[in-house]
Write an enzyme that holds these catalytic residues in place. Structure first.
Site, PDB file in Angstrom:
ATOM      1  N   ARG A 167       0.836  -1.215   0.000  1.00 22.18           N
ATOM      2  CA  ARG A 167       0.000   0.000   0.000  1.00 22.18           C
ATOM      3  C   ARG A 167       0.867   1.260   0.000  1.00 22.18           C
ATOM      4  NH1 ARG A 167      -4.635   0.688   4.485  1.00 22.18           N
ATOM      5  NH2 ARG A 167      -2.838   1.126   5.794  1.00 22.18           N
ATOM      6  N   LYS A 227      -2.364   7.224   1.326  1.00 22.07           N
ATOM      7  CA  LYS A 227      -2.068   7.553   2.728  1.00 22.07           C
ATOM      8  C   LYS A 227      -0.964   8.594   2.709  1.00 22.07           C
ATOM      9  CE  LYS A 227      -2.078   5.010   6.497  1.00 22.07           C
ATOM     10  NZ  LYS A 227      -3.194   5.393   7.362  1.00 22.07           N
ATOM     11  N   GLU A 272     -15.919   6.994   6.469  1.00 18.67           N
ATOM     12  CA  GLU A 272     -15.061   6.310   7.438  1.00 18.67           C
ATOM     13  C   GLU A 272     -14.859   7.233   8.629  1.00 18.67           C
ATOM     14  OE1 GLU A 272     -11.106   5.594   5.932  1.00 18.67           O
ATOM     15  OE2 GLU A 272     -11.054   7.481   4.859  1.00 18.67           O
TER      16      GLU A 272
HETATM   17  N1  PXG Z   1      -9.055   5.108   7.484  1.00 22.19           N
HETATM   18  C1  PXG Z   1      -8.128   6.056   7.604  1.00 22.19           C
HETATM   19  C2  PXG Z   1      -8.412   7.424   7.154  1.00 22.19           C
HETATM   20  C3  PXG Z   1      -6.871   5.718   8.158  1.00 22.19           C
HETATM   21  O1  PXG Z   1      -5.940   6.654   8.280  1.00 22.19           O
HETATM   22  C4  PXG Z   1      -7.652   3.447   8.465  1.00 22.19           C
HETATM   23  C5  PXG Z   1      -8.857   3.836   7.882  1.00 22.19           C
HETATM   24  C6  PXG Z   1      -7.468   2.027   8.865  1.00 22.19           C
HETATM   25  O2  PXG Z   1      -6.569   1.378   7.977  1.00 22.19           O
HETATM   26  P1  PXG Z   1      -5.691   0.147   8.446  1.00 22.19           P
HETATM   27  O3  PXG Z   1      -4.954  -0.242   7.220  1.00 22.19           O
HETATM   28  O4  PXG Z   1      -4.781   0.642   9.544  1.00 22.19           O
HETATM   29  O5  PXG Z   1      -6.607  -0.877   8.915  1.00 22.19           O
HETATM   30  C7  PXG Z   1      -6.627   4.402   8.605  1.00 22.19           C
HETATM   31  C8  PXG Z   1      -5.332   4.024   9.229  1.00 22.19           C
HETATM   32  C9  PXG Z   1      -3.828   7.089  14.231  1.00 22.19           C
HETATM   33  C10 PXG Z   1      -3.419   6.483  12.941  1.00 22.19           C
HETATM   34  O6  PXG Z   1      -2.936   7.578  14.933  1.00 22.19           O
HETATM   35  C11 PXG Z   1      -4.346   6.039  12.037  1.00 22.19           C
HETATM   36  C12 PXG Z   1      -3.934   5.485  10.823  1.00 22.19           C
HETATM   37  C13 PXG Z   1      -2.637   5.388  10.555  1.00 22.19           C
HETATM   38  C14 PXG Z   1      -1.722   5.845  11.467  1.00 22.19           C
HETATM   39  C15 PXG Z   1      -2.103   6.395  12.669  1.00 22.19           C
HETATM   40  O7  PXG Z   1      -5.018   7.063  14.560  1.00 22.19           O
HETATM   41  N2  PXG Z   1      -4.846   5.111   9.954  1.00 22.19           N
END
Ligand code: PXG
Length: 289
Positions: free
Chosen positions: A50, A150, A183
């Site tokens: 990703r 991301k 989301e």
């Molecule tokens: N939606 C968004 C906008 C994200 O940033 C997810 C969904 C979940 O994706 P994964 O692949 O982790 O299941 C994310 C992931 C934090 C933090 O501090 C959040 C993410 C990445 C790093 C830190 O809350 N997001």
């Protein structure tokens, strides 16, 4: 704690990048948040893939191939002697000048790997569930800055987080530009209705979360029907169960949305079953170090 920057390890205090780095000046870069459990990095390949997809989309060339980056993640975990860890992988456009033009960075991307002890939300959230609200800030339009990327520019999500905390809530539901549920600020959202699992499709304002994919797989294995389908706020309000998924939060139950109690106001049976199965999976699935 040692931080990896461009192939070298630095003590936390010495781990610095230039003020001319375009990651700082413009949020020009990409990142991943990854976890390891008992010396197993969970879904490492998926996260590396990703990261490369995000980078490709913004035409950011990584200075090392996937295999080398994977090795660097493992080396950083070993260097820090971490057993359960949170891993932040950051790639910036690199050092340039004050202009926007990425060409000024001359293709010298900055690769950073920070590893830390695992971040855990308070246990009470998992037992009692979260109270969340829908916020005014809508998720970035895919045709502007696609949420699949991301990127280091997370202001869209940060604004939503601020709106949630101002209202005394822990998380925010972000809608897409059509008004459907997209989301949360750092998590994907699921609802359960009559034994079926629903989550918004990734084509609108939703990141294709790796935890989201894992949860869908676990549910399907269990013969729970899973649908990637647009969801309205009304459908969230009348759902039997609701939960969020993300690398940091894992699977976290939601018991109140915009003042409406979800189900019986307690984490639901399907949610709790998925939490248990997810925990089991993280104990045995991953890249060993
Ligand atoms: N939606 C968004 C906008 C994200 O940033 C997810 C969904 C979940 O994706 P994964 O692949 O982790 O299941 C994310 C992931 C934090 C933090 O501090 C959040 C993410 C990445 C790093 C830190 O809350 N997001």
């Amino acid at each position: 704690m040692k931080v990896y920057i461009n192939g070298k390890f630095y003590e936390r205090e010495e781990a610095k990048v230039s003020v001319f780095d375009h990651g700082l000046l413009y949020g020009d870069g990409v990142f991943e948040g990854i976890r390891s459990y008992s010396r197993l990095v969970f879904k490492l390949k998926e996260h590396i893939d990703r990261l490369f997809e995000s980078a490709k989309s913004i035409m950011l060339e990584l200075p090392l191939p996937k295999a080398e980056l994977t090795k660097a993640v493992i080396a950083t975990l070993k260097e820090n002697k971490l057993i359960d860890a949170y891993i932040r992988l950051v790639v910036t456009r690199g050092e340039g000048d004050l202009g926007l033009d990425p060409r000024k960075c001359r293709g010298r991307a900055t690769v950073i790997i920070i590893t830390d002890k695992i971040m855990l939300y308070p246990e009470k959230y998992y037992k009692e569930g979260l109270s969340i609200i829908t916020v005014p800030t809508v998720r970035n339009l895919p045709e502007a800055l696609n949420p699949q990327i991301k990127s280091l520019n997370y202001l869209n999500n940060i604004l939503a987080k601020i709106e949630a905390t101002n209202a005394g809530c822990d998380e925010a539901i972000m809608l897409d530009s059509l008004g459907y549920v997209a989301e949360c600020t750092g998590d994907n959202i699921f609802v359960v209705r009559d034994g079926h699992l629903y989550t918004p499709p990734q084509c609108m304002g939703t990141l294709r979360g790796i935890t989201r994919d894992t949860v869908m797989e676990l549910a399907r294995r269990d013969k729970t029907p899973v649908h990637e389908h647009v969801i309205t706020r009304h459908e969230v309000y009348i759902s039997d169960e609701c939960f969020l998924t993300g690398t940091a939060a894992e699977i976290i139950p939601v018991v109140k949305v915009d003042g409406r109690v979800i189900g019986d106001g307690k984490p639901g049976k399907i949610t709790l079953g998925l939490i248990r199965k997810f925990k089991e999976l993280t104990k045995k699935d991953g890249v060993k170090y």
